[in-house]
Design an enzyme around this catalytic site. Structure first.
Site, short mmCIF file in Angstrom:
data_model
loop_
_atom_site.label_atom_id
_atom_site.label_comp_id
_atom_site.label_asym_id
_atom_site.label_seq_id
_atom_site.Cartn_x
_atom_site.Cartn_y
_atom_site.Cartn_z
N THR A 219 0.87 -1.18 0.00
CA THR A 219 0.00 0.00 0.00
C THR A 219 0.90 1.23 0.00
O THR A 219 2.13 1.09 0.01
CB THR A 219 -0.89 0.03 1.26
OG1 THR A 219 -0.08 0.37 2.37
CG2 THR A 219 -1.57 -1.29 1.52
N CYS A 220 0.31 2.43 0.02
CA CYS A 220 1.18 3.61 0.00
C CYS A 220 1.96 3.75 1.30
O CYS A 220 2.95 4.46 1.36
CB CYS A 220 0.36 4.86 -0.29
SG CYS A 220 -1.06 5.02 0.78
N ASN A 221 1.51 3.07 2.35
CA ASN A 221 2.19 3.21 3.64
C ASN A 221 3.03 2.00 4.04
O ASN A 221 3.73 2.05 5.04
CB ASN A 221 1.18 3.48 4.76
CG ASN A 221 0.72 4.91 4.73
OD1 ASN A 221 1.48 5.79 4.35
ND2 ASN A 221 -0.51 5.15 5.11
N ARG A 222 2.91 0.91 3.31
CA ARG A 222 3.69 -0.27 3.70
C ARG A 222 3.89 -1.22 2.52
O ARG A 222 3.03 -1.31 1.63
CB ARG A 222 3.01 -1.03 4.85
CG ARG A 222 1.74 -1.77 4.46
CD ARG A 222 1.08 -2.44 5.64
NE ARG A 222 0.66 -1.42 6.59
CZ ARG A 222 1.21 -1.27 7.79
NH1 ARG A 222 2.16 -2.08 8.18
NH2 ARG A 222 0.79 -0.33 8.60
N SER B 235 -1.51 1.33 11.47
CA SER B 235 -1.82 2.30 10.42
C SER B 235 -1.46 3.72 10.84
O SER B 235 -1.36 4.01 12.04
CB SER B 235 -3.30 2.25 10.07
OG SER B 235 -3.63 0.99 9.57
N GLN C 99 -9.54 0.98 5.86
CA GLN C 99 -9.08 0.65 4.51
C GLN C 99 -8.12 -0.54 4.50
O GLN C 99 -8.15 -1.35 3.58
CB GLN C 99 -8.36 1.88 3.95
CG GLN C 99 -8.54 2.04 2.46
CD GLN C 99 -7.79 3.26 1.95
OE1 GLN C 99 -7.22 4.03 2.73
NE2 GLN C 99 -7.78 3.43 0.66
N GLN D 67 -7.24 -3.94 2.08
CA GLN D 67 -5.93 -4.12 1.44
C GLN D 67 -5.33 -5.49 1.78
O GLN D 67 -4.72 -6.13 0.93
CB GLN D 67 -5.00 -2.99 1.87
CG GLN D 67 -5.40 -1.66 1.24
CD GLN D 67 -4.78 -0.45 1.92
OE1 GLN D 67 -4.41 -0.51 3.09
NE2 GLN D 67 -4.68 0.66 1.21
N GLY E 291 -12.08 27.96 -0.60
CA GLY E 291 -10.81 27.52 -0.01
C GLY E 291 -10.54 26.05 -0.30
O GLY E 291 -11.41 25.33 -0.77
N LYS E 292 -9.30 25.63 0.01
CA LYS E 292 -8.91 24.24 -0.26
C LYS E 292 -9.70 23.26 0.59
O LYS E 292 -10.11 22.19 0.15
CB LYS E 292 -7.41 24.06 0.03
CG LYS E 292 -6.54 24.33 -1.17
CD LYS E 292 -5.10 24.00 -0.83
CE LYS E 292 -4.19 24.43 -1.97
NZ LYS E 292 -2.80 24.32 -1.62
#
Lengths: 417, 259
Positions: free
Chosen positions: A49-52, A103, A110, A114, A185-186
């Site tokens: 995943t993007c984190n692991r 996480s 999520q 995964q 705004g964002k």
């Protein structure tokens, strides 16, 4: 049969490293098949995943297996960002991952999907075996158990999610609800994205400059409204997200009171994410108005996260209990293996003895001898096998059972070979 | 036999109320399966108790206050189980279960000690049954309003971690209205049946006047809600006011009424 984990996560590796070793769902199957063909790897699965990026392998030769797994991270120089865990520690880590303990946002949901996806990819690539086929579904079960028996995933964990959760507590279903964006705004756009995912359909954009309102309206599929028609827009919508750069209040109590009369008691959610604030705080006192500013939402998120933090011990208890259960399962597998070796060893002797008489006896006599020897073997082995099963169930480690077979000169034959 | 079954169902209602609140406030979870099981089992016992009472009395048990309370508790839970759960307001059970427990406990202790009254025919049976059913629906509507105010307060105070345990404001508002749509026609039927009883005429009987007033308040609510399209806090305040009228009219003495 040892389980090995090798990998990294957002705590041990920088984003530069993570992006280099993150694999897409299309890349994973071929990668798994390549590693599965390497020396010492019996079963393998990869969570990316993007984190692991974590690879779980089952092996009988840990040394060789580690070498094969290292090829996945080739070219990384000194891989001090990698962690390596064996057996129960690896199992425990996977259970912690699926529970959301590992996480970035504690308890997020999520990761469960995964882990499920990683298992499906490994199954599709045919790189799983009896251990991983048990381990991954077990991890998914632990993840669900942690979420249902504790409050590890309760409450929104981001400002935008808190805004959506809040809207759901007022309106229940967000399908067909109308949202007014005051300013562009964002943060407005981040919250809007989540609200749209939750089913919000009609969006109005009000800005001092109509051109900017039209620009944002075109981007989010909404409708631009002139600033002069703000009151009319307020009487129509259900949620207002304000983020103008105005140095004063744009919506005050005096403006809101007649609007609320026109709304005939329909609740209005005001989300003020502007600094300085756009909505006068006393608007909160108006009936059926619910006003939240950025600090309120951040406060809600912080409170939720601290509540989640308090649940960590409970989740760890679940993880520990399940780890012990899984360990017992692995032991029972080893005990079954010892029983199989015992049986095969005696069967080998029986076949050798039968061979001696093949040729000197008639077919009928041979069949009777085979039946007799088989029955004798079953009777002789019944008690030892039952005893081994009982001992295994009572918690006797499989190593002791193997030792007993070794004393009888049975176990050594297989392992030496 | 009827009283014993009623006492058992009262115990069951208390147990389900405790189980509900333990789950909601202590465990802070919305898993209400176990609680619902106890509630429905108690309701089955309650049904049996009313059946036995009906067989013993040879008519509907609606001639005395304890009997009416027992029937009111039964209809309350029946409406909750059928409609409340269908309309996704399970949390309503947190008030409905203790209310049913109080009603059945009262009925258990007072049944048999009251002054006996006569069952005065089918119009009487229909009159009381319809009114009791309408009162049960009004009770549930009032409980929705109560939860509405609790939820509204939590949202105003920004206590989202407890607000998520209750249904949304819109759901509570909508379901309260639906219960009035169920209860109001029953109230009208009950009143009309009362007028059909032999010898009836309008004499400004306090109970009858209060029931008429209650009907008028609900009519105002329905008008504001359906014709003018109002909802929210004020509408829920009218609902609570109307329910106050229900309570007063139920407990008020009537010249031509036994209770």
């Amino acid at each position: 049969m040892p389980v090995i984990l090798m990998g990294f996560n957002q705590k041990t590796a920088s984003v530069e490293v993570r992006e280099r070793f993150t694999y897409s769902d299309e890349q994973v199957p071929s990668l798994l098949q390549r590693l599965h063909g390497s020396q010492g790897v019996d079963e393998i699965a990869l969570i990316s995943t993007c984190n692991r990026t974590e690879v779980y392998a089952v092996t009988q030769e840990p040394g060789l297996c580690r070498g094969s797994l290292m090829t996945l991270f080739e070219g990384s120089g000194h891989p001090d960002f990698l962690y390596l865990e064996n057996d129960l520690q690896a199992v425990k880590h996977l259970f912690e991952v699926s529970s959301g303990l590992d996480s970035l946002v504690l308890g997020e949901n999520q990761i469960l999907g995964q882990v499920r996806q990683a298992f499906s990819l490994a199954q599709a690539a045919k790189t799983t075996g009896p251990v991983l086929e048990k381990l991954f579904p077990w991890a998914l079960r632990v993840g669900k158990l942690a979420r249902s028996q504790t409050r590890i995933c309760q409450g929104a964990a981001s400002v935008a999610a808190a805004a959506v959760e809040l809207a759901q507590m007022i309106f229940d279903d967000l399908k067909g609800r109308r949202v007014l964006l005051l300013g562009a705004g964002k943060m407005t756009q981040a919250s809007l994205g989540l609200l749209q995912n939750a089913g919000v359909q009609q969006i109005k954009v009000v800005n001092r400059t109509l051109a900017r309102a039209e620009e944002l309206a075109a981007r989010c599929g909404g409708e631009a409204t002139p600033f002069e028609e703000l009151d009319k827009a307020l009487s129509d919508v259900d949620v207002l997200i304000a983020s103008t750069g105005a140095p004063h209040f744009v919506v005050d109590k005096a403006r809101l009171a007649p609007v609320m009369y026109q709304r005939k008691g329909r609740p209005l959610l005001l989300i003020d994410i502007a600094v300085p604030r756009d909505i006068e705080p006393s608007c909160q006192d108006v009936d059926n108005v619910y006003l939240y500013n950025i600090d309120d939402l951040q406060g809600v998120v912080a409170e939720n996260l601290s509540r989640r933090q308090k649940e960590v011990q409970k989740v760890l208890q679940i993880v520990d209990t399940e780890c012990q259960e899984f360990s017992r399962y692995l032991d029972s597998r080893k005990a079954n293996q010892a029983i199989r070796i015992l049986r095969e060893s005696f069967e080998e002797v029986r076949q050798a003895e039968l061979m001696k008489h093949r040729g000197s006896l008639t077919h009928e006599e041979m069949t009777r001898l085979e039946n007799f020897s088989n029955g004798l073997l079953n009777k002789l082995l019944h008690n030892p096998m039952m005893q081994m099963k009982k001992m295994s169930a009572a918690g006797v480690p499989p190593e002791e059972l193997e030792r007993a077979l070794e004393i009888l000169g049975i176990f050594g034959k297989e392992t030496d070979g | 036999m009827g009283s014993a079954l009623l006492a058992l169902s009262a115990l069951g209602y208390w147990a389900s109320a405790i189980s509900f609140h333990y789950n909601l406030f202590h465990r802070k979870q919305r898993d209400w399966t176990q609680w619902l099981r106890i509630l429905l089992s108690s309701h089955a016992l309650h049904s049996l108790a009313l059946l036995v009472l009906t067989l013993q009395l040879q008519h509907l048990p609606v001639v005395s206050m304890p009997e009416v309370m027992a029937v009111l508790g039964w209809v309350l839970i029946a409406l909750y189980a059928i409609l409340g759960r269908r309309w996704k307001v399970d949390a309503l059970g947190g008030i409905a279960a203790p209310a049913a427990a109080v009603l059945t406990t009262f009925a258990t202790f007072t049944l048999g000690h009251e002054t006996p009254h006569n069952y005065r025919g089918a119009w009487f049976g229909l009159h009381v049954s319809s009114l009791v059913a309408s009162y049960a629906a009004f009770c549930l509507a009032a409980f929705c309003s109560l939860l509405y105010f609790i939820q509204s307060r939590r949202l105003k105070e920004k206590k989202l971690h407890t607000a998520f345990l209750l249904p949304s404001l819109n759901t509570l508002d909508r379901v309260g209205f639906r219960f009035i749509l169920v209860g109001f026609p029953l109230l009208v039927v009950g009143m009309v049946c009362g007028t059909q009883m032999p010898g009836w005429r309008w004499t400004w009987d306090p109970k009858e006047t209060l029931v008429a007033l209650t009907g008028a308040v609900y009519l105002v609510y329905l008008h504001a809600r359906v014709v003018a399209g109002w909802q929210g806090r004020r509408m829920n305040m009218i609902l609570l006011l109307a329910f106050l009228c229900v309570l007063v009219s139920l407990l008020a003495p009537g010249r031509s009424h036994g209770y």
